[in-house]
Scaffold this active site. Structure first.
Site, PDB file in Angstrom:
ATOM      1  N   CYS A   9      34.923  28.626  47.747  1.00 47.30           N
ATOM      2  CA  CYS A   9      34.864  29.748  46.814  1.00 47.30           C
ATOM      3  C   CYS A   9      34.966  31.037  47.622  1.00 47.30           C
ATOM      4  O   CYS A   9      34.147  31.288  48.509  1.00 47.30           O
ATOM      5  CB  CYS A   9      33.526  29.696  46.070  1.00 47.30           C
ATOM      6  SG  CYS A   9      33.223  31.120  45.024  1.00 47.30           S
ATOM      7  N   CYS A  55      41.137  33.351  45.031  1.00 44.77           N
ATOM      8  CA  CYS A  55      40.077  32.656  44.283  1.00 44.77           C
ATOM      9  C   CYS A  55      40.546  31.218  44.140  1.00 44.77           C
ATOM     10  O   CYS A  55      41.710  30.970  43.787  1.00 44.77           O
ATOM     11  CB  CYS A  55      39.902  33.296  42.904  1.00 44.77           C
ATOM     12  SG  CYS A  55      38.863  32.333  41.768  1.00 44.77           S
TER      13      CYS A  55
HETATM   14  N1  DGL Z   1      36.169  29.813  42.828  1.00 48.42           N
HETATM   15  C1  DGL Z   1      35.548  31.102  42.880  1.00 48.42           C
HETATM   16  C2  DGL Z   1      36.298  31.972  43.905  1.00 48.42           C
HETATM   17  O1  DGL Z   1      36.999  31.450  44.718  1.00 48.42           O
HETATM   18  C3  DGL Z   1      35.378  31.550  41.460  1.00 48.42           C
HETATM   19  C4  DGL Z   1      34.940  32.899  41.097  1.00 48.42           C
HETATM   20  C5  DGL Z   1      33.520  33.183  40.581  1.00 48.42           C
HETATM   21  O2  DGL Z   1      32.731  32.269  40.420  1.00 48.42           O
HETATM   22  O3  DGL Z   1      33.254  34.385  40.347  1.00 48.42           O
HETATM   23  O4  DGL Z   1      36.191  33.146  43.983  1.00 48.42           O
END
Ligand code: DGL
Length: 261
Positions: free
Chosen positions: A74, A191
């Site tokens: 993430c 993301c």
């Molecule tokens: N998968 C996360 C990222 O890479 C999701 C975004 C979030 O939870 O705000 O940023």
């Protein structure tokens, strides 16, 4: 070629976006046991303050007592928690950050976009990567409000409207739209949820660009980091967890166990 690496790798994300990173890892490490935690109860991470996010990620890791390596799949979390997590734990912690260096290397127009969550777009870490690796480029940095949620929707089997995706990405393309030599020619997917919307992103973009997904590079980095640390047992299998009491997940072929804390 099959790698002779065993061990247990924990992969975490605020939701199901990190499944893309996980599938690259599974391909490269067929003998490794994976645990994937989707922190559905705290989605999206972008709304959490830094202290809460650090504590949350560390607590999640502490739920597992035999971890050899943690992958924070993430960007939003990685841009905040990596230094803290590396202090807390003595096994390797691998993160994922926007592939700004890659875009700067390959852009021909010296202009590229970064599509990320609002939190990642506003983070100091992202700014420092831009300064360090792309100070000679024009960068359109855009924090999208709803794209991660749209990706979750798609993974759960619902239809995503191109018009909704278009709304989320249009600021990347405005003002550079008509001057071809100055157009952005690459967009960094900052993301881990976004690669799941690649088909929709391509359709929604007003002209063709190269979309950069760093998932494979992260998998390679994990291989570099864990090879010397781990050895042993061939017991490749994966377990999936969600932190939500009433999970909304209906991802095909994946059953999520509950990890409530
Ligand atoms: N998968 C996360 C990222 O890479 C999701 C975004 C979030 O939870 O705000 O940023």
């Amino acid at each position: 070629m099959e790698q002779q690496v065993g061990g247990h790798i924990l992969v975490i994300d605020s939701g199901i976006g990190g499944l893309g990173v996980l599938s690259h890892l599974q391909k490269n490490l067929p003998k490794t046991r994976f645990s994937y935690v989707a922190d559905e109860a705290f989605f999206p991470y972008g709304k959490l303050d830094n202290e809460t996010l650090c504590a949350r990620c560390a607590d999640m890791v502490r739920k597992f007592d035999d971890v050899d390596c943690v992958v924070i799949a993430c960007n939003t979390a990685s841009t905040v928690v990596l230094p803290y997590m590396r202090e807390e734990f003595d096994f390797p912690i691998v993160g994922i950050v926007p592939a700004i260096k890659v875009a700067a290397r390959y852009t021909k127009t010296k202009a590229f976009g970064i599509l990320a969550t609002e939190a990642t777009a506003n983070s100091r870490y992202t700014r420092s990567l831009m300064d360090e690796f792309a100070s000679d480029c024009t960068i359109k940095l855009h924090g999208s409000k709803n794209l991660a949620r749209l990706a979750e929707q798609k993974l759960n089997g619902s239809r995503v409207l191109i018009a909704d995706v278009e709304n989320e990405i249009l600021p990347l393309f405005t003002s550079m739209r008509f001057r071809e030599s100055k157009r952005i020619d690459h967009v960094v997917l900052g993301c881990t949820h976004y690669p799941f919307l690649l088909a929709e992103l391509k359709q929604a973009a007003p002209y063709e660009v190269t979309w950069i997904d760093p998932a494979e590079a992260v998998a390679k980095r994990v291989l570099d980091v864990i090879k010397p640390v781990m050895g042993g047992a061939a017991r490749g299998r994966s377990k999936y967890y969600t932190t939500a009491e009433n999970s909304q997940y209906k991802v095909r072929n994946i059953g999520f166990d509950k990890l409530i804390f």
